[in-house]
Design a protein around this motif. Structure first.
Motif, PDB file in Angstrom:
ATOM      1  N   HIS A   1       1.726   4.362  -1.377  1.00 57.64           N
ATOM      2  CA  HIS A   1       0.766   3.501  -0.693  1.00 57.64           C
ATOM      3  C   HIS A   1       0.996   2.039  -1.074  1.00 57.64           C
ATOM      4  O   HIS A   1       1.750   1.727  -2.001  1.00 57.64           O
ATOM      5  CB  HIS A   1      -0.658   3.898  -1.083  1.00 57.64           C
ATOM      6  N   HIS A   2       0.300   1.161  -0.390  1.00 61.31           N
ATOM      7  CA  HIS A   2       0.289  -0.254  -0.770  1.00 61.31           C
ATOM      8  C   HIS A   2      -0.224  -0.366  -2.201  1.00 61.31           C
ATOM      9  O   HIS A   2      -1.100   0.395  -2.624  1.00 61.31           O
ATOM     10  CB  HIS A   2      -0.620  -1.032   0.195  1.00 61.31           C
TER      11      HIS A   2
ATOM     12  N   TRP B   1      -3.925  -0.119  -3.053  1.00 68.70           N
ATOM     13  CA  TRP B   1      -4.659   1.065  -2.604  1.00 68.70           C
ATOM     14  C   TRP B   1      -5.369   1.777  -3.742  1.00 68.70           C
ATOM     15  O   TRP B   1      -6.514   2.192  -3.616  1.00 68.70           O
ATOM     16  CB  TRP B   1      -3.680   2.005  -1.894  1.00 68.70           C
TER      17      TRP B   1
ATOM     18  N   ARG C   1       1.421  -6.156 -10.578  1.00 62.96           N
ATOM     19  CA  ARG C   1       2.482  -6.407  -9.595  1.00 62.96           C
ATOM     20  C   ARG C   1       3.243  -7.691  -9.909  1.00 62.96           C
ATOM     21  O   ARG C   1       4.472  -7.751  -9.735  1.00 62.96           O
ATOM     22  CB  ARG C   1       1.872  -6.488  -8.196  1.00 62.96           C
TER      23      ARG C   1
ATOM     24  N   GLN D   1       8.633  -8.272  -2.893  1.00 64.04           N
ATOM     25  CA  GLN D   1       7.326  -7.639  -3.082  1.00 64.04           C
ATOM     26  C   GLN D   1       6.427  -8.452  -3.998  1.00 64.04           C
ATOM     27  O   GLN D   1       5.267  -8.711  -3.677  1.00 64.04           O
ATOM     28  CB  GLN D   1       7.509  -6.222  -3.638  1.00 64.04           C
TER      29      GLN D   1
ATOM     30  N   GLU E   1      -1.399 -11.766  -1.202  1.00 63.87           N
ATOM     31  CA  GLU E   1      -2.134 -10.521  -0.958  1.00 63.87           C
ATOM     32  C   GLU E   1      -3.288 -10.376  -1.934  1.00 63.87           C
ATOM     33  O   GLU E   1      -4.393  -9.964  -1.556  1.00 63.87           O
ATOM     34  CB  GLU E   1      -1.185  -9.328  -1.081  1.00 63.87           C
TER      35      GLU E   1
END
Length: 249
Positions: free
Chosen positions: A92-93, A96, A118, A132, A139
């Motif tokens: 998943h993202h 999530w 991340r 990413q 994000e």
């Protein structure tokens, strides 16, 4: 200019006075938490509260979280710890897996590590591609903006310790049979990569510090100072938001 600054306490305070200040802040937090939950005061449910903890290994995250939740009824707060994502979570993202742990109105959650992995460990260790982790800044900011726009109080902490104090704590853990489990080979490897992590932390603080979800860098070499500083910062954020919403404190 560095956003991390010094890891030394900005004020000199004795252990006894720091503990007294912590006790006062904990009592203040307990009252505010009961107001948020609608248990006391106007009996209307307040906004959700999320406290996010990031920091160096052995920076005092666990100790600060322990003091933060200690005065609270365990039914009124949830502490969630995050490590490397599982195989299924990777499908998943990256955001999530955090959604289910977020609190609803009247609730409180504490995150021991978070979505900032991340742009920290996944960036430095190569677990995320450059595309990413570079995309993740926007994000994350938008994710937090959405939550705060919905009413959430978000308080984010970076627990900061100097390399010298970190080494001292590592060695203490290595020689304490009841705490050796807290020291891993990965901790030593991360310490060897401190310059790379410092660069990642500085960029994180610079790019993910919006007015609606600002970072609090807590100087952690003096753990007694750090503990009351964390609880006071949470109290300040809750009081500010409740006042804006017309709650009588």
């Amino acid at each position: 200019m560095s956003r991390l600054g010094s890891a030394a306490s900005p004020v000199e305070i004795s252990k006894k006075k720091a503990e007294a200040r912590l006790d006062e802040a904990q009592k203040r937090l307990l009252r505010l938490r009961l107001i948020l939950g609608g248990q006391i005061g106007e009996k209307r449910i307040g906004p959700p509260l999320t406290c996010v903890f990031e920091g160096w290994d052995a920076s005092g995250k666990g100790g600060a979280i322990k003091r933060l939740v200690a005065p609270l009824d365990p039914r009124h707060v949830r502490v969630s710890q995050f490590a490397a994502p599982t195989y299924d979570e990777k499908r998943h993202h990256f955001l999530w897996r955090f959604w289910p742990k977020l609190p609803g109105w009247g609730g409180m959650s504490v995150f021991d590590r978070s979505w900032y992995g991340r742009v920290l460990v996944e960036r430095v260790e190569g677990f995320a591609t450059a595309e990413q982790w570079k995309r993740a800044y926007s994000e994350i900011v938008e994710f937090e903006r959405t939550l705060v726009a919905e009413g959430m109080i978000m308080v984010k902490f970076w627990m900061h310790v100097s390399p010298e104090e970190q080494l001292r704590r590592f060695e203490d853990r290595a020689h304490d049979p009841l705490r050796t489990w807290k020291l891993t080979d990965e901790d030593w490897r991360n310490r060897d990569k401190r310059p790379q992590y410092e660069a990642a932390v500085e960029e994180m603080l610079e790019r993910c510090d919006p007015t609606w979800a600002p970072w609090h860098v807590i100087p952690g070499d003096d753990k007694h100072y750090a503990r009351f500083a964390v609880v006071e910062a949470v109290c300040d954020a809750v009081e500010d938001e409740l006042t804006k919403r017309g709650f009588h404190l």
